[in-house]
Design a protein around this motif. Structure first.
Motif, PDB file in Angstrom:
ATOM      1  N   UNK A 120      42.341  40.274  49.714  1.00  0.00           N
ATOM      2  CA  UNK A 120      42.185  41.105  48.527  1.00  0.00           C
ATOM      3  C   UNK A 120      43.510  41.570  47.962  1.00  0.00           C
ATOM      4  N   UNK A 121      44.429  41.947  48.832  1.00  0.00           N
ATOM      5  CA  UNK A 121      45.753  42.378  48.360  1.00  0.00           C
ATOM      6  C   UNK A 121      46.460  41.217  47.669  1.00  0.00           C
ATOM      7  N   UNK A 122      46.376  40.035  48.234  1.00  0.00           N
ATOM      8  CA  UNK A 122      46.992  38.869  47.603  1.00  0.00           C
ATOM      9  C   UNK A 122      46.401  38.581  46.230  1.00  0.00           C
TER      10      UNK A 122
ATOM     11  N   UNK B   6      37.775  52.226  40.360  1.00  0.00           N
ATOM     12  CA  UNK B   6      37.669  50.765  40.300  1.00  0.00           C
ATOM     13  C   UNK B   6      37.924  50.096  41.643  1.00  0.00           C
ATOM     14  N   UNK B   7      38.937  50.576  42.376  1.00  0.00           N
ATOM     15  CA  UNK B   7      39.404  49.827  43.541  1.00  0.00           C
ATOM     16  C   UNK B   7      39.036  50.422  44.904  1.00  0.00           C
ATOM     17  N   UNK B   8      38.778  51.721  44.978  1.00  0.00           N
ATOM     18  CA  UNK B   8      38.445  52.284  46.291  1.00  0.00           C
ATOM     19  C   UNK B   8      37.160  51.717  46.886  1.00  0.00           C
TER      20      UNK B   8
ATOM     21  N   UNK C 291      43.428  55.245  50.330  1.00  0.00           N
ATOM     22  CA  UNK C 291      44.347  55.915  49.400  1.00  0.00           C
ATOM     23  C   UNK C 291      45.765  55.376  49.543  1.00  0.00           C
ATOM     24  N   UNK C 292      46.220  55.211  50.771  1.00  0.00           N
ATOM     25  CA  UNK C 292      47.569  54.695  51.014  1.00  0.00           C
ATOM     26  C   UNK C 292      47.690  53.248  50.532  1.00  0.00           C
ATOM     27  N   UNK C 293      46.691  52.450  50.813  1.00  0.00           N
ATOM     28  CA  UNK C 293      46.729  51.053  50.386  1.00  0.00           C
ATOM     29  C   UNK C 293      46.686  50.916  48.865  1.00  0.00           C
TER      30      UNK C 293
END
Length: 194
Positions: A94-96, A131-133, A159-161
């Motif tokens: 997901x991060x990528x 949207x993203x949490x 939250x940190x991510x």
């Protein structure tokens, strides 16, 4: 039957969609401050009054465009991530994908450059969280299932991510790939811990 001074719903929906499309293009190319309501309305072959009626003004239109881009980005992220991994690896995937989506200049400008200034920090962060949490909580749920996290740790990690992802996306768009690489490596190391 009482007459209404409101336009038929189909006209209103079409006007709304036209203004969102024109705002997306205009704000993505020129930014918020460089544009007048008249200039945006002309792109949609409408008048400034349509922006006032539909959104209350240029800021309201920007907020709607921001929400539209957030929703589309989250949907794209969900679709591309769900095609890949349903495991601890989902977070790294997901991060990528998020970083790849953030490379789009229009998306980057709207989400990360203009929105914090136009909407203010609190509304901008609330939009990002909304949207993203949920996606981060879902991905981190796999970590809970594998014993890598406790359920009560998920909100803090999310939250940190989210913050790290936004910072890495900004750095990447400025030509610095190091934060993205560091974030991806950190997630891989955490996912591999015993």
């Amino acid at each position: 039957m009482a007459k209404s001074d409101r336009a038929p719903r189909r006209w209103s929906d079409a006007t709304h969609a036209s203004l969102i499309a024109a705002g997306l293009e205009a704000f993505g190319e020129q930014g918020f401050e460089a544009l007048s309501e008249d200039a945006i309305a002309r792109r949609a072959d409408l008048t400034r009054g349509a922006i006032q009626y539909q959104f209350g003004g240029k800021r309201g239109l920007f907020a709607a465009v921001f929400q539209h881009v957030l929703t589309q980005t989250a949907r794209d992220l969900y679709d591309r991530t769900m095609e890949r991994a349903h495991s601890v690896a989902e977070l790294g995937e997901g991060v990528g994908v998020f970083m790849d989506l953030a490379l789009d200049p229009q998306r980057r400008r709207l989400l990360f450059v203009e929105a914090p200034v136009v909407l203010g920090w609190d509304d901008w962060r609330a939009g990002l969280r909304g949207a993203f949490e949920p996606l981060l909580h879902h991905a981190l749920g796999h970590w809970v299932s594998e014993g890598l996290l406790r359920e009560e740790e998920v909100p803090g990690y999310a939250e940190v991510l989210l913050g790290a992802g936004v910072q890495a996306a900004l750095a990447q768009s400025a030509g610095d790939p190091a934060p993205r690489k560091a974030l991806e490596a950190m997630i891989a190391r955490l996912a591999a811990r015993p």
